[in-house]
Design a protein around this motif. Structure first.
Motif, PDB file in Angstrom:
ATOM      1  N   VAL A 291       0.910  -1.215  -0.029  1.00 16.79           N
ATOM      2  CA  VAL A 291       0.049   0.033  -0.032  1.00 16.79           C
ATOM      3  C   VAL A 291       0.894   1.353  -0.027  1.00 16.79           C
ATOM      4  N   GLU A 292       1.954   1.043   0.718  1.00 14.49           N
ATOM      5  CA  GLU A 292       2.887   2.442   0.985  1.00 14.49           C
ATOM      6  C   GLU A 292       3.721   2.746  -0.426  1.00 14.49           C
ATOM      7  N   PHE A 293       4.130   1.621  -1.107  1.00 12.90           N
ATOM      8  CA  PHE A 293       4.542   1.613  -2.414  1.00 12.90           C
ATOM      9  C   PHE A 293       3.428   1.964  -3.514  1.00 12.90           C
ATOM     10  N   LEU A 294       2.411   1.826  -3.610  1.00 12.01           N
ATOM     11  CA  LEU A 294       1.291   2.228  -4.428  1.00 12.01           C
ATOM     12  C   LEU A 294       1.050   3.807  -4.478  1.00 12.01           C
ATOM     13  N   VAL A 295       0.874   3.973  -3.121  1.00 12.59           N
ATOM     14  CA  VAL A 295       0.540   5.575  -2.897  1.00 12.59           C
ATOM     15  C   VAL A 295       1.782   6.454  -3.154  1.00 12.59           C
ATOM     16  N   LEU A 296       2.759   5.974  -2.290  1.00 12.28           N
ATOM     17  CA  LEU A 296       4.022   7.000  -2.235  1.00 12.28           C
ATOM     18  C   LEU A 296       4.848   7.062  -3.582  1.00 12.28           C
ATOM     19  N   GLU A 297       5.330   5.647  -4.073  1.00  8.87           N
ATOM     20  CA  GLU A 297       6.084   5.567  -5.273  1.00  8.87           C
ATOM     21  C   GLU A 297       5.413   5.727  -6.557  1.00  8.87           C
ATOM     22  N   MET A 298       4.228   4.905  -6.549  1.00 11.02           N
ATOM     23  CA  MET A 298       3.522   4.884  -7.986  1.00 11.02           C
ATOM     24  C   MET A 298       2.606   5.913  -8.091  1.00 11.02           C
ATOM     25  N   GLN A 299       2.259   6.728  -6.976  1.00 10.18           N
ATOM     26  CA  GLN A 299       1.280   7.969  -7.164  1.00 10.18           C
ATOM     27  C   GLN A 299       0.219   7.389  -7.832  1.00 10.18           C
ATOM     28  N   ARG A 300      -0.514   6.540  -7.127  1.00 15.68           N
ATOM     29  CA  ARG A 300      -1.788   5.785  -7.390  1.00 15.68           C
ATOM     30  C   ARG A 300      -2.621   6.171  -6.313  1.00 15.68           C
ATOM     31  N   GLU A 301      -4.068   6.113  -6.746  1.00 16.36           N
ATOM     32  CA  GLU A 301      -5.183   6.375  -5.720  1.00 16.36           C
ATOM     33  C   GLU A 301      -5.630   4.832  -5.158  1.00 16.36           C
ATOM     34  N   LEU A 302      -6.237   5.089  -4.155  1.00 18.56           N
ATOM     35  CA  LEU A 302      -7.071   3.742  -3.514  1.00 18.56           C
ATOM     36  C   LEU A 302      -7.936   3.239  -4.324  1.00 18.56           C
TER      37      LEU A 302
ATOM     38  N   HIS B 277       7.112  -1.162 -12.582  1.00 14.59           N
ATOM     39  CA  HIS B 277       6.781   0.380 -12.453  1.00 14.59           C
ATOM     40  C   HIS B 277       7.892   0.919 -12.934  1.00 14.59           C
ATOM     41  N   ARG B 278       9.116   0.736 -12.635  1.00 15.80           N
ATOM     42  CA  ARG B 278      10.316   1.617 -13.017  1.00 15.80           C
ATOM     43  C   ARG B 278      10.374   1.454 -14.452  1.00 15.80           C
ATOM     44  N   THR B 279      10.195   0.140 -15.230  1.00 15.28           N
ATOM     45  CA  THR B 279      10.269   0.267 -16.860  1.00 15.28           C
ATOM     46  C   THR B 279       9.138   1.210 -16.952  1.00 15.28           C
ATOM     47  N   CYS B 280       8.030   1.336 -16.858  1.00 19.38           N
ATOM     48  CA  CYS B 280       6.953   2.064 -17.402  1.00 19.38           C
ATOM     49  C   CYS B 280       7.282   3.753 -17.087  1.00 19.38           C
ATOM     50  N   LYS B 281       7.977   3.967 -15.910  1.00 23.24           N
ATOM     51  CA  LYS B 281       8.314   5.074 -15.574  1.00 23.24           C
ATOM     52  C   LYS B 281       9.427   5.765 -16.564  1.00 23.24           C
ATOM     53  N   GLU B 282      10.186   4.722 -16.883  1.00 20.87           N
ATOM     54  CA  GLU B 282      11.437   5.299 -17.613  1.00 20.87           C
ATOM     55  C   GLU B 282      10.896   5.366 -18.871  1.00 20.87           C
ATOM     56  N   LYS B 283       9.915   4.892 -19.561  1.00 17.42           N
ATOM     57  CA  LYS B 283       9.400   5.090 -20.800  1.00 17.42           C
ATOM     58  C   LYS B 283       8.237   5.965 -21.030  1.00 17.42           C
ATOM     59  N   GLY B 284       7.702   6.426 -19.892  1.00 18.23           N
ATOM     60  CA  GLY B 284       6.829   7.541 -19.540  1.00 18.23           C
ATOM     61  C   GLY B 284       5.222   7.143 -19.985  1.00 18.23           C
TER      62      GLY B 284
ATOM     63  N   PHE C  56       0.142   2.125 -17.189  1.00 15.87           N
ATOM     64  CA  PHE C  56      -0.761   1.124 -17.297  1.00 15.87           C
ATOM     65  C   PHE C  56      -1.508   1.059 -16.122  1.00 15.87           C
ATOM     66  N   PRO C  57      -3.067   0.625 -16.306  1.00 13.50           N
ATOM     67  CA  PRO C  57      -3.580   0.302 -15.231  1.00 13.50           C
ATOM     68  C   PRO C  57      -3.197  -0.750 -14.337  1.00 13.50           C
ATOM     69  N   LEU C  58      -3.258  -1.040 -13.175  1.00 11.65           N
ATOM     70  CA  LEU C  58      -2.746  -2.194 -12.258  1.00 11.65           C
ATOM     71  C   LEU C  58      -3.147  -3.562 -12.923  1.00 11.65           C
ATOM     72  N   PRO C  59      -4.016  -3.908 -13.456  1.00  9.89           N
ATOM     73  CA  PRO C  59      -4.261  -5.356 -14.110  1.00  9.89           C
ATOM     74  C   PRO C  59      -3.327  -5.397 -15.154  1.00  9.89           C
ATOM     75  N   VAL C  60      -3.375  -4.584 -16.182  1.00  8.92           N
ATOM     76  CA  VAL C  60      -2.500  -4.410 -17.253  1.00  8.92           C
ATOM     77  C   VAL C  60      -1.075  -4.479 -17.011  1.00  8.92           C
ATOM     78  N   LEU C  61      -0.700  -3.760 -15.870  1.00  9.85           N
ATOM     79  CA  LEU C  61       0.759  -3.791 -15.783  1.00  9.85           C
ATOM     80  C   LEU C  61       1.043  -4.930 -14.817  1.00  9.85           C
ATOM     81  N   LEU C  62       0.122  -5.902 -14.366  1.00  2.00           N
ATOM     82  CA  LEU C  62       0.752  -6.950 -13.394  1.00  2.00           C
ATOM     83  C   LEU C  62       0.471  -8.235 -14.132  1.00  2.00           C
ATOM     84  N   ARG C  63      -0.797  -8.357 -14.541  1.00  3.36           N
ATOM     85  CA  ARG C  63      -0.993  -9.752 -14.894  1.00  3.36           C
ATOM     86  C   ARG C  63      -0.343 -10.306 -16.184  1.00  3.36           C
ATOM     87  N   PRO C  64      -0.149  -9.735 -17.209  1.00  2.92           N
ATOM     88  CA  PRO C  64       0.571 -10.407 -18.298  1.00  2.92           C
ATOM     89  C   PRO C  64       2.011 -11.021 -17.930  1.00  2.92           C
TER      90      PRO C  64
END
Length: 335
Positions: free
Chosen positions: A251-262, A284-291, A294-302
């Motif tokens: 939860v802390e990484f989602l809110v503080l690092e990823m800047q996502r909403e609950l 997350h870091r790869t997507c951040k470098e590429k600008g 992704f939504p969480l399901p698209v980011l993590l499920r594949p």
């Protein structure tokens, strides 16, 4: 004393003195023949001595007798052989945390193993179940039968699925029905989790130690009680994760690092099932470098390959205009 018996003769009533066996052997041959002819005319009252009975000779070896009370070493050896026959290592199972196993009788062990085999458990399944939960071997067949009856009648487990349920969560067999399993069943039903037969592993969890603390944690980070229950209903395995080692760091990484909403976490509580160092942080870091976002399901499920292909497509494509109908679809992960 010598024993005598009457000898009958119909020709003569004359008595002949008894012939002692020692004298018979020293009598000359002529006198011996005369005496034998005289014996042919014995009267029926003529006593004839019998040889003495030979003395009773004791057997040269003592007779071995089986003891009705075997030694503790013999009992322990029998337990070792029995447990080894079913593929269980007594030394590995009887650790300091399971002293009852070493103190259990061979009869109790046989009864428990016989009951487990009657449920259809194979030798590898029995070995795994007893290795994960050695207390099964010391449980009485009546307690084991009570748990099986609860799973079939109240939890809705089908007969063909019973072996799979026990294989996945052997601790169910040593859980108290009235004090543990039934309260967990009622709590899950209150949350609206159904069917319970698909989440039988949660029945061994404590309401006070597992369910309530995790709901309170979700409410403490900002979710309403209704949303917290909805997350648990959507992803019941949430109750199996540690608060300090899983829920709070993510939860802390989602809110503080990823800047996502609950709200993203509310809609996708499966976020807690992914590894933080091996999947969430690298992607997350790869997507951040590429600008790219992704939504969480698209980011993590594949898988890794699918994720990289999807990332390449997003980088090489231009985003639609905000007034386009594809804008919202693109933000949700599709093109």
């Amino acid at each position: 004393m010598e024993e005598i018996f009457p000898f009958c003769s119909c020709r003569s009533l004359r008595q002949v003195p008894p012939i002692a066996p020692p004298l018979l052997s020293r009598t000359p041959p002529l006198d011996r023949c005369r005496r034998l002819r005289a014996c042919a005319h014995l009267s029926k009252n003529t006593p004839i001595p019998l040889p003495e009975k030979p003395p009773r000779i004791s057997p040269p070896f003592p007779v071995l007798r089986l003891s009705s009370n075997p030694s503790p070493a013999a009992v322990f050896h029998d337990k070792l052989l029995f447990l080894d026959s079913v593929g269980i290592d007594l030394f590995a199972a009887s650790s300091s945390s399971h002293p009852a196993l070493a103190a259990a009788s061979l009869y109790d062990l046989r009864s428990s193993v016989h009951f487990l085999r009657s449920l259809g458990l194979s030798a590898p399944e029995l070995r795994r179940a007893c290795g994960m939960c050695p207390e099964i071997l010391t449980a009485s067949p009546s307690n084991l039968a009570a748990v099986v009856s609860f799973l079939l009648r109240e939890a809705g487990v089908q007969d063909q699925d019973l072996r799979r349920v026990i294989f996945r969560r052997p601790r169910l067999l040593v859980s108290d029905v009235a004090g543990h399993l039934r309260p967990a069943l009622y709590f899950l039903q209150m949350l609206g989790i159904a069917p319970i037969a698909r989440h039988t592993s949660l029945l061994s969890c404590s309401v006070e130690e597992k369910f309530l603390p995790r709901l309170e944690f979700l409410e403490g980070v900002g979710f309403s009680p209704r949303n917290a229950r909805a997350m648990a209903r959507r992803f019941p395995q949430l109750f199996c994760y540690s608060i300090d080692e899983n829920l709070r760091p993510k939860v802390e990484f989602l809110v503080l690092e990823m800047q996502r909403e609950l709200r993203e976490l509310r809609d996708f509580p499966q976020f807690f099932s992914f590894s933080l160092p091996n999947r969430i942080k690298p992607r997350h870091r790869t997507c951040k470098e590429k600008g790219v976002v992704f939504p969480l399901p698209v980011l993590l499920r594949p898988s890794n390959g699918q994720f990289m292909a999807q990332l390449e497509v997003r980088i090489s494509s231009s985003l639609p205009l905000k007034r386009s109908p594809l804008w919202r679809t693109s933000m949700d992960g599709g093109l």
